[in-house]
Write an enzyme that holds these catalytic residues in place. Structure first.
Site, PDB file in Angstrom:
ATOM      1  N   ALA A   1      38.753  19.142  32.283  1.00 54.51           N
ATOM      2  CA  ALA A   1      38.026  19.668  31.129  1.00 54.51           C
ATOM      3  C   ALA A   1      38.484  21.069  30.740  1.00 54.51           C
ATOM      4  CB  ALA A   1      36.525  19.691  31.423  1.00 54.51           C
TER       5      ALA A   1
ATOM      6  N   GLU B   1      15.814  -7.314  33.766  1.00 54.72           N
ATOM      7  CA  GLU B   1      14.528  -6.627  33.780  1.00 54.72           C
ATOM      8  C   GLU B   1      13.393  -7.633  33.976  1.00 54.72           C
ATOM      9  OE1 GLU B   1      14.308  -3.409  33.660  1.00 54.72           O
ATOM     10  OE2 GLU B   1      16.363  -2.914  33.058  1.00 54.72           O
TER      11      GLU B   1
ATOM     12  N   LYS C   1      25.355  -3.503  20.340  1.00 52.76           N
ATOM     13  CA  LYS C   1      26.719  -3.093  20.676  1.00 52.76           C
ATOM     14  C   LYS C   1      27.722  -3.621  19.656  1.00 52.76           C
ATOM     15  CE  LYS C   1      25.435  -3.063  25.552  1.00 52.76           C
ATOM     16  NZ  LYS C   1      25.497  -3.797  26.840  1.00 52.76           N
TER      17      LYS C   1
END
Length: 430
Positions: A34, A192, A207
């Site tokens: 970075a 879930e 998506k």
């Protein structure tokens, strides 16, 4: 020495905790890549007392994530709350309004509000990064928006939900019915307690809306996506698909045509030798078709703390390096309002399974309904005989339209010899 990039982390669930862990564990490597240290300095979550397996000593704590977004000592906000409304939306809007870069894994937020958020980000000239929103650790956003940016795409197709892919793989490998495979997925933590968001196709549709916007340079439009889930796929259909040389997958498909863009999520019969047919378990994969690059296949883990955190931190490294790409790959003024093609115009082959009473004249009635709708048969399979009882009859068609096949099904359903709703699965040959 360059000042560290100060990260405000909103949400300490699976994604947030995973991001914090990765930034700490690989701090030296990330700093090198970075160009400066990337450090979480503030966090926001609902429960300060919860044991997350990570120390939050020394971090500024906010009960209100929007207050974190306005903290002047925070350089960039990571939104890991989830959901298209409420706190997640308010936090991202507050951060962008304050001129702060945002990194998010929130596909629902981007699919529903991505156009408005992009306008704010562009006006404030700050990044809105979302590599983690689609396919977890697979760098599909960067691939479409940057690595393959010179190409015109004809289609982008993907297995975009690991829960559904695991369930369908289990049904095929073990002969389980949907409810059994779902229960196993829930026990293993892949589904879930309320699995509807996954198994009804909504997660994959969010998506796909994002991928379609990137691939075809148009504003994101979740409302244009046709959505079906996998609840009605049976073990019998999966077995019959294998016999016909196909595998059943829940696919998200964005396809360019001269009339506009198709965007649809539904179970498909995929040829067994197609790359996506071999992607099993909780894995995701995306196939992009570009005019110069040809076919590109990306595969990997699409969810989980590690893969998702990997994508989040990749975006943070870009921000630390001041690498800034427009949200949807081009400036908003350069996006094109390409029309969407309604599902009823879909053209292709179909698999149709009927449970019919085994008696003379049944097949003639069925084929008459197809004939009158302008549909020609490619093959027909009847397994066994049981006079007077229900037996499965499998039909595959030559190319037809969704409109015509639906008309035929309505007539077939009205026959007193058809004892349950026909099973319809689209065949995709790519």
């Amino acid at each position: 020495m360059t000042r560290p990039l100060a990260v405000g982390l909103a949400g300490l669930g699976t994604v947030g905790a995973g991001t914090l862990e990765l930034l700490r564990k690989n701090a030296e490597l990330i700093a090198a890549r970075a160009g400066r240290a990337v450090t979480v300095t503030a966090v926001a979550a609902r429960d300060r007392t919860r044991d997350r397996g990570l120390s939050i000593e020394g971090l500024r704590w906010y009960d209100d994530a929007t207050a974190l977004a306005n903290d002047p000592a925070v350089d960039v906000v990571v939104e890991a709350i989830g959901g298209s409304e409420g706190t997640a939306r308010a936090t991202v809007e507050a951060a962008l309004a304050a001129g702060k870069p945002v990194v998010t894994a929130n596909k629902a937020l981007l699919a529903v509000h991505g156009a408005a958020l992009a306008r704010t980000a562009e006006a404030k000239r700050v990044p809105l990064a979302f590599e983690a929103a689609v396919a977890g650790g697979i760098p599909v956003i960067k691939a479409l928006r940057e690595g393959l940016a010179a190409n015109r795409f004809t289609q982008v197709t993907g297995i975009l939900n690991g829960t559904c892919n695991y369930i369908l793989s289990t049904m095929r490998d073990r002969g389980r019915e949907f409810t059994e495979a779902l229960g196993e997925a829930q026990k293993l933590g892949y589904a879930e307690a309320d699995p509807s968001f996954d198994v009804d196709g909504i997660d994959a549709a969010h998506k796909l809306a994002i991928l379609a916007a990137l691939a075809f340079g148009r504003p994101v439009d979740f409302s244009a996506v046709h959505v079906e889930g996998i609840r009605n796929v049976s073990a019998l259909d999966i077995k019959l698909a294998e016999d016909l040389g196909y595998r059943i997958k829940l696919l998200g498909m964005a396809r360019w045509t001269e009339a506009g863009i198709e965007t649809r999520v539904h179970p498909c019969m995929v040829p067994a030798d197609y790359p996506l047919a071999r992607v099993d378990g909780v894995f995701n994969a995306v196939v992009a078709e570009g005019d110069f690059v040809g076919r590109v296949v990306l595969e990997g883990r699409g969810a989980g703390a590690g893969p998702t955190a990997s994508a989040v931190v990749a975006d943070l490294i870009d921000i630390a390096r001041e690498r800034h790409t427009p949200v949807w790959g081009a400036g908003l003024a350069d996006l094109s309002p390409v029309p969407s093609i309604p599902m009823e115009n879909r053209a292709g082959a179909y698999y149709l399974r009927l449970m019919v009473v085994d008696r003379p004249g049944v097949i003639a009635d069925v084929t008459a309904a197809l004939r009158d709708a302008g549909i020609s048969l490619e093959s027909m399979l009847q397994r066994g005989r049981a006079p007077g009882e229900a037996v499965p009859v499998v039909l595959t068609t030559h190319d037809s339209t969704e409109r015509n096949i639906r008309a035929a099904i309505r007539r077939i359903e009205s026959l007193d010899t058809v004892v349950e709703a026909p099973a319809l699965i689209r065949i995709e040959t790519f």
